[in-house]
Design a protein around this motif. Structure first.
Motif, short mmCIF file in Angstrom:
data_model
loop_
_atom_site.label_atom_id
_atom_site.label_comp_id
_atom_site.label_asym_id
_atom_site.label_seq_id
_atom_site.Cartn_x
_atom_site.Cartn_y
_atom_site.Cartn_z
N SER A 46 0.82 -1.19 0.00
CA SER A 46 0.00 0.00 0.00
C SER A 46 0.86 1.25 0.00
O SER A 46 2.07 1.21 0.23
N PHE A 47 0.23 2.40 -0.25
CA PHE A 47 0.97 3.66 -0.31
C PHE A 47 0.06 4.80 0.13
O PHE A 47 -1.17 4.67 0.18
N GLY A 48 0.68 5.93 0.44
CA GLY A 48 -0.04 7.16 0.74
C GLY A 48 0.80 8.34 0.30
O GLY A 48 2.02 8.24 0.16
N GLY A 53 3.82 16.32 -1.20
CA GLY A 53 4.01 15.62 -2.46
C GLY A 53 4.84 14.37 -2.36
O GLY A 53 4.97 13.64 -3.35
N ASN A 54 5.41 14.08 -1.18
CA ASN A 54 6.17 12.84 -1.01
C ASN A 54 5.21 11.65 -0.96
O ASN A 54 4.16 11.72 -0.31
N ALA A 55 5.61 10.57 -1.62
CA ALA A 55 4.86 9.33 -1.52
C ALA A 55 5.52 8.43 -0.48
O ALA A 55 6.75 8.41 -0.34
N TYR A 56 4.71 7.68 0.26
CA TYR A 56 5.19 6.73 1.26
C TYR A 56 4.66 5.36 0.87
O TYR A 56 3.44 5.17 0.72
N ALA A 83 4.50 -5.30 6.15
CA ALA A 83 3.60 -4.17 6.32
C ALA A 83 2.21 -4.55 5.83
O ALA A 83 2.04 -5.29 4.87
N GLY A 84 1.20 -4.02 6.52
CA GLY A 84 -0.18 -4.23 6.13
C GLY A 84 -0.77 -2.99 5.51
O GLY A 84 -0.35 -2.55 4.44
N ALA A 85 -1.73 -2.37 6.20
CA ALA A 85 -2.33 -1.15 5.70
C ALA A 85 -1.40 0.03 5.95
O ALA A 85 -0.69 0.09 6.95
N LEU A 86 -1.41 0.99 5.03
CA LEU A 86 -0.65 2.21 5.17
C LEU A 86 -1.54 3.36 4.75
O LEU A 86 -2.20 3.29 3.71
N GLY A 87 -1.58 4.41 5.55
CA GLY A 87 -2.38 5.57 5.19
C GLY A 87 -1.75 6.85 5.68
O GLY A 87 -1.14 6.89 6.74
N VAL A 88 -1.89 7.91 4.88
CA VAL A 88 -1.48 9.26 5.27
C VAL A 88 -2.76 10.06 5.49
O VAL A 88 -3.57 10.21 4.57
N VAL A 89 -2.98 10.53 6.72
CA VAL A 89 -4.15 11.33 7.03
C VAL A 89 -3.70 12.73 7.41
O VAL A 89 -2.57 12.93 7.88
N ASN A 90 -4.56 13.69 7.18
CA ASN A 90 -4.24 15.11 7.40
C ASN A 90 -3.07 15.58 6.55
O ASN A 90 -2.59 16.70 6.72
N LEU A 279 -5.46 3.59 -4.59
CA LEU A 279 -5.78 4.88 -5.17
C LEU A 279 -5.62 5.98 -4.12
O LEU A 279 -5.88 5.76 -2.94
N GLN A 280 -5.22 7.16 -4.55
CA GLN A 280 -5.31 8.36 -3.73
C GLN A 280 -5.35 9.57 -4.64
O GLN A 280 -4.57 9.66 -5.59
N PHE A 281 -6.26 10.50 -4.34
CA PHE A 281 -6.33 11.75 -5.09
C PHE A 281 -5.70 12.85 -4.26
O PHE A 281 -5.97 12.99 -3.07
#
Length: 434
Positions: A46-48, A53-56, A83-90, A279-281
């Motif tokens: 997964s990615f965020g 603008g950096n991708a993780y 690693a399982g789920a990965l998310g960038v919030v805020n 996906l991420q917008f």
């Protein structure tokens, strides 16, 4: 934001590999590779994407930071687990889980500090709730258990289920009004037409988050059904819902409002076994994510055939371009204005005038802005043209000399099919000399 556990479902379809991803996006858009993991396609998870603008990106046990145009670097490594789920919030807080047991890590992207905590076991997806809550879609009971949507207590581990669902884990996303969308998953693998999307109204979800009884599927509204896949969900700045396909590849989206599916796929099904996954917008500001618009955000898409192709791409808007020969100073003689990336075979107006201090939105057509960069106090001279099937046009002129002045031009292109879109070029200025 999808977990490695979820990616295993996609692996079932692996067959003969294609040499490279063949991504076909609509006219008025373009795509580019932002992260490539072709040496370890099974490891790409997964990615965020952060506010800067950096991708993780999760690759096996490593979490990589990928700046725009720069080399990747490992910022964290899980010990003992993938690693399982990965998310960038805020846009500033990165959360990543192990693939099974609910251990989780928070990376403060402001400082780089890493904190150990907890998330529901078997977390599949993260999202930020309407009140800033960290929500997780997770089958917390283990293999074979039903999925739920949980408010995450990262520090204390007292996670609370606010939506109880049936079936395997699915993705979650919020529209601009704060309504929750959930991708239902069938019990059997990839049945044609077996996927749907539910909407839970914000007020009912907020009541459950505030301590009310958990919701269930009957509290939601089916907004889309009969989908062939619904691996991940993402909304753009026009409230169009994008839905990736881990069963056959490709990407579909709705018309603005999320209840009606656009009959034309946004990304055509590529040849081979290239599946669309995460996906991420990322919003682009005043510009919208419409065809032919200037820098209207970016849709990040994970693509994998689990054999050769494993990459994360961005899809961006592609604005029409105007250039000239000569490019800057124009002595007496020929002057050719070249236009490119116009709507194919569409009508075009090439307008000459004086440049304004800055571009403005002159008006909106169907919610899409029309950008204008000429001085509105000086009536422009406009010449009609028709673009070629490849989106090119040109106008040949002759400058007779006898004076000097800056002259600016810009073009408006309208597609032959109104549903496809329109766009303007930026202003191009040449200096006429005697």
């Amino acid at each position: 934001m999808k977990s490695a556990q979820g990616l295993l479902w996609a692996c079932v379809l692996v067959g003969s590999a294609s040499a490279q991803a063949s991504v076909s996006v609509p006219s008025g858009y373009d795509s580019e590779i932002r992260f490539d993991e072709s040496l370890n396609p099974f490891g790409l998870g997964s990615f965020g994407v952060a506010a800067n603008g950096n991708a993780y990106v999760a690759v096996d046990r490593d979490i990589f930071e990928q700046p725009p145009g720069g080399p990747r670097r490992s910022i964290h490594q899980l010990v003992g687990y993938f690693a399982g789920a990965l998310g960038v919030v805020n846009g500033l807080d990165l959360y990543v889980t192990d693939e099974l047991y609910g251990e989780a890590w928070h990376v403060d992207l402001r400082t780089g500090a890493v904190t150990f905590g907890s998330a529901p076991a078997f977390t599949f997806d993260f999202a930020e709730g309407p009140g800033g809550e960290l929500l997780a879609s997770a089958a917390a009971g283990g293999f074979g258990s039903n999925n739920g949507i949980w408010v995450v207590d990262f520090a204390g581990g007292m996670h609370r289920e606010v939506v109880r669902l049936l079936g395997p884990s699915g993705s979650i996303a919020f529209d601009s009004a704060g309504n929750l969308y959930y991708a239902t998953q069938p019990a059997t693998f990839c049945p044609a037409g077996g996927f749907a999307v539910l909407r839970f109204d914000r007020a009912r979800l907020e009541a459950a988050i505030a301590g009310g009884p958990p919701l269930d599927a009957s509290d939601g509204t089916v907004v889309l059904s009969g989908l062939d896949s619904a691996f991940d969900l993402a909304f753009d700045d026009r409230d169009r819902l994008y839905i990736s396909n881990s069963c056959g590849g490709g990407l579909v989206r709705t018309l603005p409002g999320a209840a009606t599916l656009d009959p034309t796929p946004f990304i055509a099904v590529p040849p081979g076994n290239e599946l669309t996954l995460g996906l991420q917008f990322v919003d682009g500001g005043a510009e919208t994510f419409d065809a032919y618009q200037p820098t209207g955000g970016a849709l990040w898409v994970g693509i994998n055939d689990f054999s050769i192709v494993a990459e994360i791409r961005t899809v961006q808007t592609e604005r029409p371009q105007v250039t000239s020969t000569p490019a800057g100073t124009v002595p007496p003689g020929p002057l050719t204005i070249q236009l490119s990336d116009l709507p194919p075979s569409g009508n075009t107006a090439l307008c000459f005038g004086l440049a304004a201090p800055s571009e403005v939105i002159a008006f909106r057509r169907g919610g899409t802005p029309v950008w204008f960069g000429l001085d509105p106090t000086v009536l422009p001279i406009c010449i009609p043209l028709v673009a070629s099937p490849s989106g090119d046009a040109q106008l040949a002129l002759t400058w007779a000399g006898g004076g000097s002045a800056p002259v600016s031009c810009m073009a408006l292109g309208i597609d032959a099919s109104p549903a496809t879109g329109f766009g303007t070029t930026a202003v191009h200025t040449v200096n006429l000399t005697p």
